[in-house]
Scaffold this active site. Structure first.
Site, PDB file in Angstrom:
ATOM      1  N   HIS A  40      46.676  71.664  52.820  1.00 27.75           N
ATOM      2  CA  HIS A  40      46.201  70.430  52.692  1.00 27.75           C
ATOM      3  C   HIS A  40      46.550  69.782  54.076  1.00 27.75           C
ATOM      4  CE1 HIS A  40      50.390  70.431  51.381  1.00 27.75           C
ATOM      5  NE2 HIS A  40      50.486  69.152  52.014  1.00 27.75           N
ATOM      6  N   THR A  77      57.048  67.142  51.249  1.00 23.62           N
ATOM      7  CA  THR A  77      57.194  65.864  51.608  1.00 23.62           C
ATOM      8  C   THR A  77      56.394  64.616  50.622  1.00 23.62           C
ATOM      9  OG1 THR A  77      55.019  66.277  52.489  1.00 23.62           O
ATOM     10  CG2 THR A  77      56.936  66.508  53.902  1.00 23.62           C
ATOM     11  N   THR A  78      56.093  65.338  49.529  1.00 25.04           N
ATOM     12  CA  THR A  78      55.359  64.605  48.453  1.00 25.04           C
ATOM     13  C   THR A  78      56.427  64.680  47.096  1.00 25.04           C
ATOM     14  OG1 THR A  78      53.919  66.228  47.771  1.00 25.04           O
ATOM     15  CG2 THR A  78      53.343  64.332  49.147  1.00 25.04           C
ATOM     16  N   HIS A 118      46.188  62.281  46.129  1.00 23.53           N
ATOM     17  CA  HIS A 118      47.271  62.246  47.357  1.00 23.53           C
ATOM     18  C   HIS A 118      46.694  62.766  48.565  1.00 23.53           C
ATOM     19  CE1 HIS A 118      49.830  65.556  46.141  1.00 23.53           C
ATOM     20  NE2 HIS A 118      49.752  65.018  45.005  1.00 23.53           N
ATOM     21  N   HIS A 164      47.857  65.753  56.019  1.00 24.65           N
ATOM     22  CA  HIS A 164      48.279  64.307  55.874  1.00 24.65           C
ATOM     23  C   HIS A 164      47.478  63.639  57.264  1.00 24.65           C
ATOM     24  CE1 HIS A 164      51.079  65.195  52.669  1.00 24.65           C
ATOM     25  NE2 HIS A 164      51.079  66.332  53.386  1.00 24.65           N
ATOM     26  N   HIS A 178      49.323  71.331  56.439  1.00 22.36           N
ATOM     27  CA  HIS A 178      50.436  72.228  55.718  1.00 22.36           C
ATOM     28  C   HIS A 178      49.852  73.345  55.051  1.00 22.36           C
ATOM     29  CE1 HIS A 178      53.229  68.296  55.833  1.00 22.36           C
ATOM     30  NE2 HIS A 178      53.058  68.952  57.024  1.00 22.36           N
TER      31      HIS A 178
END
Length: 260
Positions: free
Chosen positions: A94, A198-199, A64, A96, A119
């Site tokens: 990581h 947020t995941t 993801h 997004h 993040h």
């Protein structure tokens, strides 16, 4: 099983609540930061990001996003002060991003979207390990940094150059000696609020610290993010074109700003 979440039409953020009911909870992230409603809190301190001894280990495509993982067995790279009490250790960072440069960030500022969002994930050392901390309301602190399209970013390029070796889910590559501080802007003014991962599992354990100043990324660098795959090797190719969750209701929370 609940592990089939993703960012597509049939498994994307609007479906997550079916397996993860906390998706509709009281402190979900990301949120839109309405700058006119931000509360100036004189109790907030400057951020102390002490990354001098940071030891990066490897980079992993988790299906993801991709994580750059750090040795968190000691206080080598820590976050303190700001809105926080105690010491938080860096475990990974990581990104997004979106399918085009006009979207991709998770947080938004007065509804404005950036091209991507970094993040930096930290856990509260009083809980002993990341997994335990992730279950506590003050267990995690995530620093969010916006990526704004402009000049190429040389520090970011070091990360992007490694992506060819982790194209598909489950792949990893050694990634030593990367200074996470090289991805921070010059000024560490921030907004902060209580939120969540947020995941999935969307745990409501995060003190969010969103930096006001973005870092730069070129349009060409953004293209490189989108060459990753959601799928594992040997499966039908599904490009990782977008992996952001939209803003969630602020509900009964306030966003505080530093400095006054």
């Amino acid at each position: 099983m609940s592990h089939h979440w993703g960012y597509g039409k049939h498994n994307g953020p609007e479906h997550w609540h079916k397996d993860f009911p906390i998706a509709n909870g009281e402190r979900q992230s990301p949120v839109d930061i309405d700058t006119k409603a931000v509360v100036q809190d004189p109790a907030l301190k400057p951020l102390a990001l002490v990354y001098g001894e940071a030891t990066s280990r490897r980079m992993v495509n988790n299906g993801h996003s991709f994580n750059v993982e750090y040795d968190d067995s000691q206080d080598k790279a820590v976050l303190k002060d700001g809105p926080l009490t105690g010491t938080y250790r860096l475990v990974q960072f990581h990104f997004h991003w979106g399918s085009s440069d006009d979207q991709g960030s998770e947080h938004t500022v007065d509804r404005k979207k950036y091209a991507a969002e970094l993040h930096l994930v930290h856990w509260n050392t009083k809980y002993g390990d990341f997994g335990t901390a992730a279950q506590q309301p003050d267990g995690l602190a995530v620093v969010g940094v916006f990526l704004k399209v402009g000049d190429a970013n040389p520090a970011l390029q070091k990360v992007l150059d490694a992506l060819d070796s982790i194209k598909t889910k489950g792949k990893s590559t050694d990634f030593p000696n990367f200074d996470p501080g090289s991805l921070l802007p010059n000024v560490l003014d921030y907004w902060t609020y209580p939120g969540s991962l947020t995941t999935p599992p969307l745990l409501e354990s995060v003190t969010w610290i969103v930096l006001k100043e973005p870092i730069s990324v070129s349009s060409q660098q953004m293209l490189k993010f989108r060459t990753l795959n959601f799928n594992a090797e040997g499966e039908p190719e599904l490009l990782m074109l977008a992996n952001w969750r939209p803003a969630q209701p602020l509900k009964n929370r306030q966003v505080r700003g530093f400095p006054k």
